[in-house]
Design a protein around this motif. Structure first.
Motif, PDB file in Angstrom:
ATOM      1  N   SER A   5       0.832  -1.211   0.000  1.00 21.98           N
ATOM      2  CA  SER A   5       0.000   0.000   0.000  1.00 21.98           C
ATOM      3  C   SER A   5       0.863   1.257   0.000  1.00 21.98           C
ATOM      4  CB  SER A   5      -0.920   0.009   1.227  1.00 21.98           C
ATOM      5  OG  SER A   5      -1.811  -1.074   1.216  1.00 21.98           O
ATOM      6  N   TYR A   7       6.780   1.901 -13.677  1.00 19.37           N
ATOM      7  CA  TYR A   7       5.499   1.979 -12.972  1.00 19.37           C
ATOM      8  C   TYR A   7       4.358   1.829 -13.958  1.00 19.37           C
ATOM      9  CZ  TYR A   7       1.420   4.037 -10.719  1.00 19.37           C
ATOM     10  OH  TYR A   7       0.147   4.261 -10.249  1.00 19.37           O
ATOM     11  N   LEU A  21       2.605   1.861  -3.367  1.00 15.26           N
ATOM     12  CA  LEU A  21       1.729   2.388  -4.403  1.00 15.26           C
ATOM     13  C   LEU A  21       1.453   3.881  -4.230  1.00 15.26           C
ATOM     14  CD1 LEU A  21      -0.666  -0.616  -4.958  1.00 15.26           C
ATOM     15  CD2 LEU A  21       0.861   0.434  -6.627  1.00 15.26           C
ATOM     16  N   LEU A  22       1.666   4.403  -3.031  1.00 19.43           N
ATOM     17  CA  LEU A  22       1.605   5.859  -2.861  1.00 19.43           C
ATOM     18  C   LEU A  22       2.733   6.511  -3.651  1.00 19.43           C
ATOM     19  CD1 LEU A  22       0.607   8.497  -1.633  1.00 19.43           C
ATOM     20  CD2 LEU A  22       1.960   7.970   0.423  1.00 19.43           C
ATOM     21  N   GLY A  42       1.818   6.257  -7.280  1.00 17.86           N
ATOM     22  CA  GLY A  42       0.824   7.241  -7.667  1.00 17.86           C
ATOM     23  C   GLY A  42       1.421   8.615  -7.874  1.00 17.86           C
ATOM     24  N   ARG A  43       2.378   8.957  -7.037  1.00 18.23           N
ATOM     25  CA  ARG A  43       3.044  10.252  -7.187  1.00 18.23           C
ATOM     26  C   ARG A  43       3.858  10.296  -8.475  1.00 18.23           C
ATOM     27  NH1 ARG A  43       6.370  11.759  -2.022  1.00 18.23           N
ATOM     28  NH2 ARG A  43       6.313  13.815  -3.020  1.00 18.23           N
ATOM     29  N   GLY A  53       3.168   8.490 -11.126  1.00 19.83           N
ATOM     30  CA  GLY A  53       2.216   8.459 -12.227  1.00 19.83           C
ATOM     31  C   GLY A  53       1.581   9.808 -12.490  1.00 19.83           C
ATOM     32  N   ALA A  54       1.374  10.588 -11.447  1.00 17.50           N
ATOM     33  CA  ALA A  54       0.740  11.895 -11.595  1.00 17.50           C
ATOM     34  C   ALA A  54       1.721  12.976 -12.033  1.00 17.50           C
ATOM     35  CB  ALA A  54       0.085  12.309 -10.272  1.00 17.50           C
ATOM     36  N   SER A  98      -0.461  -3.318  -7.885  1.00 16.71           N
ATOM     37  CA  SER A  98      -1.894  -3.086  -7.658  1.00 16.71           C
ATOM     38  C   SER A  98      -2.653  -4.404  -7.565  1.00 16.71           C
ATOM     39  CB  SER A  98      -2.475  -2.225  -8.789  1.00 16.71           C
ATOM     40  OG  SER A  98      -1.880  -0.955  -8.821  1.00 16.71           O
ATOM     41  N   GLN A 140       9.474   5.707 -13.021  1.00 14.12           N
ATOM     42  CA  GLN A 140       8.231   6.178 -13.603  1.00 14.12           C
ATOM     43  C   GLN A 140       7.822   5.321 -14.798  1.00 14.12           C
ATOM     44  OE1 GLN A 140       8.002   9.855 -16.021  1.00 14.12           O
ATOM     45  NE2 GLN A 140       6.536  10.621 -14.470  1.00 14.12           N
ATOM     46  N   GLY A 182       3.635  -1.016 -11.524  1.00 13.73           N
ATOM     47  CA  GLY A 182       2.431  -0.384 -10.991  1.00 13.73           C
ATOM     48  C   GLY A 182       1.234  -1.303 -11.033  1.00 13.73           C
TER      49      GLY A 182
END
Length: 219
Positions: free
Chosen positions: A52, A152, A55-56, A59-60, A62-63, A161, A149, A157
């Motif tokens: 978990s 991911y 994946l934070l 997510g960072r 990915g964004a 998930s 990145q 990623g």
């Protein structure tokens, strides 16, 4: 993320690259310790927490805007560290709940679930993250961030998930005192339809896996 951030000579804990690297290194250290098997009773909850948190970081990444490497070709890192021992340790530790079913792409219509293994997933994620960490430790921060990145999106990623979903489902089955279905005889080299998955699924009561994996039923 500015060039100054990526090429800083003195690590700043507020820098994006440093934060991502710290999160990834924390995950690598933690799951390697879990694989040692010293505390098997807490393995599944601990893996749930670590994946978990990883994946934070994902997510960072990915964004974030696209990170471009400094060089056209990736520098040679030499032989990749072997993850087979970790894979085998996880497989032994997680038996008999290692195999689960997963939909590879939720946006691809009418695709049946495919069998996967948590142990394989964890080993693949670790291999991707270690590859980037080798660049980071060699001082190639931009290369490391590009690789983390890129991989991911392309591999770790979605793999992490799917692993998180399996671990969360396992914990939920136990905490909610619901029977778990065992994919008896199912392996990852089989191409089975959804009906076939249901046909081979056997019954394993929650109490049979709760204690060995550090999970307890709600009375």
């Amino acid at each position: 993320m500015s060039d100054a951030t990526l090429h800083a000579t003195a690590p700043d804990p507020d820098d994006f690259a440093v934060q991502i690297a710290d999160q990834i290194e924390s995950f690598l250290v933690a799951v390697t310790e879990v694989a040692r098997g010293d505390e098997p009773d807490s393995a599944v909850p601990f893996l749930l927490l670590e994946v978990s948190q990883l994946l934070l970081a994902g997510g960072r990444l990915g964004a974030h805007e696209d990170i471009l490497p400094d060089e056209r070709y990736e520098p040679d890192l030499g032989p990749e560290p072997d993850v087979d021992e970790l894979r085998e340790r996880f497989a032994e530790m997680l038996d008999p709940v290692d195999v689960y079913s997963e939909v590879f792409d939720p946006y691809e219509p009418r695709k049946p679930p495919v069998p996967a293994r948590i142990s394989d997933d964890l080993a693949d994620v670790i291999a991707d993250l270690r590859h980037g960490m080798a660049h980071y430790r060699a001082g190639r921060t931009t290369e490391a961030m590009w690789w983390w990145q890129f991989s991911y999106f392309s591999n770790w990623g979605s793999t992490a998930s799917a692993t998180l979903r399996a671990l969360q489902s396992l914990v939920a089955h136990v905490r909610l005192n619901q029977p778990l279905e065992e994919l008896d005889g199912l392996d990852t080299d089989q191409d089975l339809s959804e009906d076939a998955l249901a046909e081979v699924a056997g019954r394993v009561m929650v109490e049979e896996i709760a204690a060995p994996l550090g999970l307890r039923e709600v009375k």
